[in-house]
Design an enzyme around this catalytic site. Structure first.
Site, PDB file in Angstrom:
ATOM      1  N   GLU A   1      -9.781   6.229   7.117  1.00 24.26           N
ATOM      2  CA  GLU A   1      -8.251   6.398   6.823  1.00 24.26           C
ATOM      3  C   GLU A   1      -7.785   7.903   6.237  1.00 24.26           C
ATOM      4  OE1 GLU A   1      -7.945   2.336   5.456  1.00 24.26           O
ATOM      5  OE2 GLU A   1      -6.145   2.222   6.469  1.00 24.26           O
TER       6      GLU A   1
ATOM      7  N   ARG B   1       0.985  -1.100  -0.081  1.00 22.70           N
ATOM      8  CA  ARG B   1      -0.041  -0.091  -0.050  1.00 22.70           C
ATOM      9  C   ARG B   1       0.850   1.223   0.005  1.00 22.70           C
ATOM     10  NH1 ARG B   1      -5.362   1.788   0.505  1.00 22.70           N
ATOM     11  NH2 ARG B   1      -6.260  -0.163   0.637  1.00 22.70           N
TER      12      ARG B   1
HETATM   13  N1  MTE Z   1     -11.977   5.934  14.590  1.00 23.69           N
HETATM   14  C1  MTE Z   1     -12.110   5.864  15.687  1.00 23.69           C
HETATM   15  N2  MTE Z   1     -12.849   6.532  16.445  1.00 23.69           N
HETATM   16  N3  MTE Z   1     -11.628   4.863  16.164  1.00 23.69           N
HETATM   17  C2  MTE Z   1     -10.776   3.856  15.282  1.00 23.69           C
HETATM   18  O1  MTE Z   1     -10.132   2.740  16.031  1.00 23.69           O
HETATM   19  N4  MTE Z   1      -9.948   3.275  13.066  1.00 23.69           N
HETATM   20  C3  MTE Z   1      -9.583   3.839  11.809  1.00 23.69           C
HETATM   21  C4  MTE Z   1     -10.749   4.435  11.218  1.00 23.69           C
HETATM   22  N5  MTE Z   1     -11.410   5.385  12.324  1.00 23.69           N
HETATM   23  C5  MTE Z   1     -10.721   4.167  14.065  1.00 23.69           C
HETATM   24  C6  MTE Z   1     -11.455   5.137  13.552  1.00 23.69           C
HETATM   25  C7  MTE Z   1      -9.420   2.777  10.734  1.00 23.69           C
HETATM   26  S1  MTE Z   1      -7.577   2.238  10.981  1.00 23.69           S
HETATM   27  C8  MTE Z   1     -10.224   2.357   9.807  1.00 23.69           C
HETATM   28  S2  MTE Z   1      -9.436   1.254   8.681  1.00 23.69           S
HETATM   29  C9  MTE Z   1     -11.510   2.757   9.927  1.00 23.69           C
HETATM   30  O2  MTE Z   1     -11.909   3.503  10.992  1.00 23.69           O
HETATM   31  C10 MTE Z   1     -12.269   1.498   9.898  1.00 23.69           C
HETATM   32  O3  MTE Z   1     -13.523   1.572  10.066  1.00 23.69           O
HETATM   33  P1  MTE Z   1     -14.535   1.826   8.695  1.00 23.69           P
HETATM   34  O4  MTE Z   1     -14.048   0.877   7.832  1.00 23.69           O
HETATM   35  O5  MTE Z   1     -15.868   1.602   9.115  1.00 23.69           O
HETATM   36  O6  MTE Z   1     -14.611   3.235   8.374  1.00 23.69           O
HETATM   37  N1  HPA Z   2      -6.019  -2.444   4.092  1.00 25.31           N
HETATM   38  C1  HPA Z   2      -6.259  -2.922   5.643  1.00 25.31           C
HETATM   39  N2  HPA Z   2      -6.084  -3.872   5.784  1.00 25.31           N
HETATM   40  C2  HPA Z   2      -5.689  -4.990   4.903  1.00 25.31           C
HETATM   41  C3  HPA Z   2      -5.618  -4.608   3.566  1.00 25.31           C
HETATM   42  C4  HPA Z   2      -5.563  -3.313   3.149  1.00 25.31           C
HETATM   43  O1  HPA Z   2      -5.497  -2.800   2.140  1.00 25.31           O
HETATM   44  N3  HPA Z   2      -4.897  -5.343   2.926  1.00 25.31           N
HETATM   45  C5  HPA Z   2      -5.242  -6.596   3.805  1.00 25.31           C
HETATM   46  N4  HPA Z   2      -5.567  -6.210   5.056  1.00 25.31           N
HETATM   47 MO1  MOS Z   3      -7.401   0.252   9.326  1.00 24.51          MO
HETATM   48  S1  MOS Z   3      -5.240   0.359   9.430  1.00 24.51           S
HETATM   49  O1  MOS Z   3      -7.487  -0.594   7.583  1.00 24.51           O
HETATM   50  O2  MOS Z   3      -7.506  -1.123  10.390  1.00 24.51           O
END
Ligand code: MTE
Ligand code: HPA
Ligand code: MOS
Length: 802
Positions: free
Chosen positions: A740, A336
């Site tokens: 993210e 990534r």
């Molecule tokens: N927001 C909060 N409050 N707490 C979290 O742990 N994790 C982040 C983001 N926002 C996180 C957060 C990460 S790393 C990801 S991948 C996404 O939320 C995952 O949730 P979603 O796919 O529902 O956005």
């Molecule tokens: N994002 C987060 N988690 C993952 C991914 C990615 O692209 N690929 C495998 N695990």
């Molecule tokens: Mo988020 S780093 O893809 O849990």
């Protein structure tokens, strides 16, 4: 509206609606509060450690190695076993099944190591006692001896010694070598980028409750219940159906609980099954920081060629990532980073190499952005370096390098960018943030101010949405409607504070046209929705929202068929309106009444739903394909002030415009953008991880590891959901993932600090600022830029490191 966006809009399509449905409380687009918000504030939200402990619950504590690499020659735990309250002590020998919790079956993540210690702080045994204090005290009585082996403690050394956890990987487009040779201007450099601790408020924890026949129920703080289930079944030597994992909520995950919950779950599960008593493994904060993986630190080496306009015409870039002792998700994370080498810029002739370095340090893991941020921070520094070399405003160099909308639009992995909204989004934010005017003001201020310097930077974000491991892009859901019309909602996504549960509930409320308070949001449970992917890659709402809608549509179509038949109308004449169902011209029923009638007529009111992201494919062998369904975009303009005598700084004003498509929930989205930005700012400024020569983490508590405090937030913080946002792909209600991408908006703060430092040398010496830009690093960079000025005569545009 971009060309792409305006072409296909059907304003009758409910997915295109811009505003909440009138009369419906809590459908899509409404700024509904987080379902647990009041409980969070009142301290009533139940986290794993808040679950009432049954009588007889045991408490676990891990015993850590105090060398970075070596062979265990003696492990005498007799004093531990006879300590007060101790019920059982585990070593590698006590693992009944397979001693491995590696996520990708690389077999390099032991629950407890069998003979070889791989990092300082690695748990080598585990104590279960009547109380936590007894367990923690007993740990100290262990007598362990080691034969030390040479330890690799830095990514640099691992690269030199070619120690890798996974094979190197290359991605290329065009011919970088000859393009570089032809380039009018050329620069090369090295950037060091630090890691980051997740610092979730709730640390890693599992509470294991034994069930009949040696089965086990795990209340676990994990982003990936299905993986914990499968891993723990392997560890116990049992089939997957012997293990159930339940997650009501996490107190933050941020990627740190995508794979690294399993080890603690395994220890708790082994104790529970072995003793027949409930067992809780909760890591102390310091242990959590020492024993669990972090964001990967990187060393980036680059060689860039560009023309008089600052357009990149050749790039050779190499990433070396510190993966720690095992593979974990490092291969995908490093991929990534490669996928985000371009950020928002067309790189026609480019070669990207990535080395996945093995060190004797904790195994690094997913962290918000998943390698993307490291790739993007590097290219943004390169852009600034180009701008200073040719004496242009960095903003103009950024715009000159943007992907085109019809040409110059292929990525280094041969995907065509079809949804580039950055040109318009840039125009919009420039109109509101007054970048050009403030640039002039800052120049004037800096000319008059010898000690305090101001800096300004505006940087874009383009972030690919989908798991790059294609098969992970699938999700499932389960919906029941009870006889009173109340709804039970379940899906494979987990709630970590990001607002996934409320968004999915809004989707279901919209589908049935019922108020949000009729829907019970329930804990993620491997017994309800199986074989799920981690809630990660920002895809939670995209995928689980679609799966839940699929389940709702199945039930809805049964209700429609039933009503049409019962009232003698065609199906098209049955309409769901807020709170009621309209059948033909005369009949109007409450939703609950229709449900009750359907039940009595023996119509099933329960359904599963499923979703698999369309259009994506990727061939890793040739590093080409369409790994991402679409991109999320955003832009941030940050202004900072630095004190050149102390290196201290603050963000004085930040303007953000971020594209969430058509927002499912603008309140939640704003929270994600603010939180992501601040978390990114912490990573790039104050959060510094520091290991000593023995490989021991010395920044293992908030006393020494500085996450942003309230006072670090920008004094003037202006945030907008980009008003033209719309997903050109058919995502759930045309929304975009938000979890993210906003983290990387914070790169603008790092670049603004560099800009302020550059003012010390009248923008003639390039500050080669690394990350994090701690006050110490800023002070050193200021000194080096000042020295560079003195050395001016030797080099037209010298560069100065920290
Ligand atoms: N927001 C909060 N409050 N707490 C979290 O742990 N994790 C982040 C983001 N926002 C996180 C957060 C990460 S790393 C990801 S991948 C996404 O939320 C995952 O949730 P979603 O796919 O529902 O956005
Ligand atoms: N994002 C987060 N988690 C993952 C991914 C990615 O692209 N690929 C495998 N695990
Ligand atoms: Mo988020 S780093 O893809 O849990």
């Amino acid at each position: 509206m971009s060309d792409n966006a305006s072409k296909t809009i059907d304003t009758k399509d409910p997915d295109e609606l811009l505003a909440p449905t009138p009369g419906l409380s809590g459908g899509v687009r409404s700024a509904s509060k987080h379902d647990s918000g009041p409980k969070h504030v009142a301290g009533e939200a139940v986290y794993v450690d808040d679950i009432l402990e049954p009588f007889g619950t045991l408490h676990l504590a891990p015993g850590a190695a105090n060398i970075a690499h070596g062979r265990i020659t003696k492990m005498d735990l007799s004093k531990v076993r006879s300590a007060p309250g101790v019920v059982c002590v585990l070593t590698a020998d006590d693992v009944p099944g397979v001693n491995d919790v590696s996520p990708a079956h690389t077999h390099d993540d032991p629950v407890l190591p069998d003979g070889i210690v791989q990092f300082y702080g690695q748990p080598v045994f585990c104590v279960a006692a009547e109380t936590r204090e007894q367990a923690r005290n007993a740990v100290k009585l262990a007598e362990i001896e080691y034969e030390e082996l040479p330890a690799i403690l830095s990514v640099k050394e691992a690269l030199e010694k070619q120690q890798f956890v996974a094979p190197p990987h290359v991605m290329a487009q065009g011919d970088a070598k000859s393009a570089l040779a032809r380039a009018k201007h050329r620069r090369s450099g090295v950037m060091e980028i630090g890691g980051q601790d997740h610092f979730y408020l709730e640390g890693q924890i599992t509470f294991a409750i034994p069930q009949e026949d040696g089965d086990v129920l795990l209340h676990c703080s994990t982003q990936h219940p299905s993986e914990v289930q499968h891993n723990i079944a392997n560890v116990l030597g049992r089939p997957a159906n012997a293990v159930t994992v339940e997650v009501r909520r996490m107190g933050g995950g941020f990627g740190g609980k995508e794979t690294q919950a399993s080890q603690w779950a395994a220890l708790a599960a082994i104790v529970a099954v072995k003793t027949g008593r409930p067992a809780k493994m909760r890591l102390d904060r310091d242990d959590d920081m020492v024993m669990t993986g972090k964001r990967h630190d990187f060393i980036v080496e680059y060689d860039v060629g560009f023309d008089d306009d600052g357009r990149i015409c050749g790039l050779d870039i190499q990433y070396a990532a510190n993966c720690g002792f095992s593979a974990d998700l490092s291969a995908a994370i490093c991929d990534r980073a490669m996928f985000h080498t371009d950020n928002a810029y067309f790189l026609g002739d480019v070669e990207i190499r990535s080395y996945r370095c093995k060190t004797n340090l904790v195994s690094n893991t997913a962290f918000r952005g998943f390698g993307g941020p490291q790739g993007m921070v590097a290219i943004e520094r390169i852009i600034d370096e180009i701008a200073m070399t040719i004496g242009r405003d960095p903003l103009d160099v950024r715009i000159a390098n943007y992907y085109g909308t019809t040409d110059r639009n292929t990525t280094p992995y041969h995907m065509t960018v079809e949804d580039n909204v950055l040109p318009e989004l840039t125009d919009d934010i420039l109109a509101s943030c007054d970048y050009r005017k403030r640039r002039k003001e800052i120049d004037a201020f800096n000319a008059e101010s010898p000690v305090i310097k101001r800096g300004l930077s505006i940087t874009p974000v383009k972030f690919g949405i989908s798991f790059t491991t294609t098969f992970l892009n699938q999700a499932g859901a389960l919906i029941h409607i009870y006889q009173d019309g109340s709804v039970h909602l379940n899906h494979g996504g987990t709630e970590m504070g990001q607002g996934l549960f409320i968004k999915v509930a809004q989707v279901v409320a919209e589908e049935f046209q019922i108020d949000l308070d009729r829907i019970k949001i329930t804990a993620t449970n491997t017994g309800k929705v199986p074989n799920t992917s981690a809630t990660a890659a920002s895809s939670g709402a995209d995928m689980n929202g679609m799966a839940a809608r699929d389940a709702a549509m199945t039930i809805k179509s049964r209700l429609i068929a039933f009503a049409a038949e019962k009232y003698g109308v065609v199906e098209a004449a049955v309409r769901f309106a807020p709170g009621r169902v309209i059948v033909g011209d005369v009949t109007e029923l409450e939703f609950a009444d229709l449900v009750k009638q359907a039940y009595l007529a023996r119509v099933s009111l329960s359904a599963t739903g499923y979703y698999a992201t369309p259009k994506i494919h990727y061939d890793r062998e040739t590093a080409s394909g369409r790994p991402f369904y679409y991109f999320a975009y955003g832009m941030a303009c940050s202004e900072v002030m630095i004190d050149t005598l102390t290196g201290e700084y603050k963000a004085t004003r930040v303007d953000i415009s971020h594209d969430v498509g058509r927002s499912l929930n603008p309140a939640i989205d704003r929270g994600q953008i603010e939180g992501g930005f601040i978390q990114g700012m912490g990573w790039l400024t104050s959060e510094e991880l520091w290991w000593d020569d023995a490989g021991r983490l010395r920044t293992h508590a908030p006393s020494t590891y500085k996450i942003p405090a309230c006072s670090d937030r920008p004094e003037d913080f202006r945030l907008e959901l980009w008003s033209s946002g719309r997903n050109v792909e058919k995502t759930i209600h045309r929304s975009k993932a938000v979890g993210e991408p906003p983290l990387m908006l914070a790169i603008s703060v790092h670049r603004a600090i560099a800009d302020a430092i550059a003012s010390v040398g009248d923008y003639k010496v390039i500050p080669m600022l690394n990350a994090p830009a701690t006050p110490e690093a800023v002070l050193n960079a200021v000194a080096n830029v000042a020295k560079g000025m003195i050395a001016q005569s030797h080099d037209a545009v010298p560069a100065a490191g920290e």
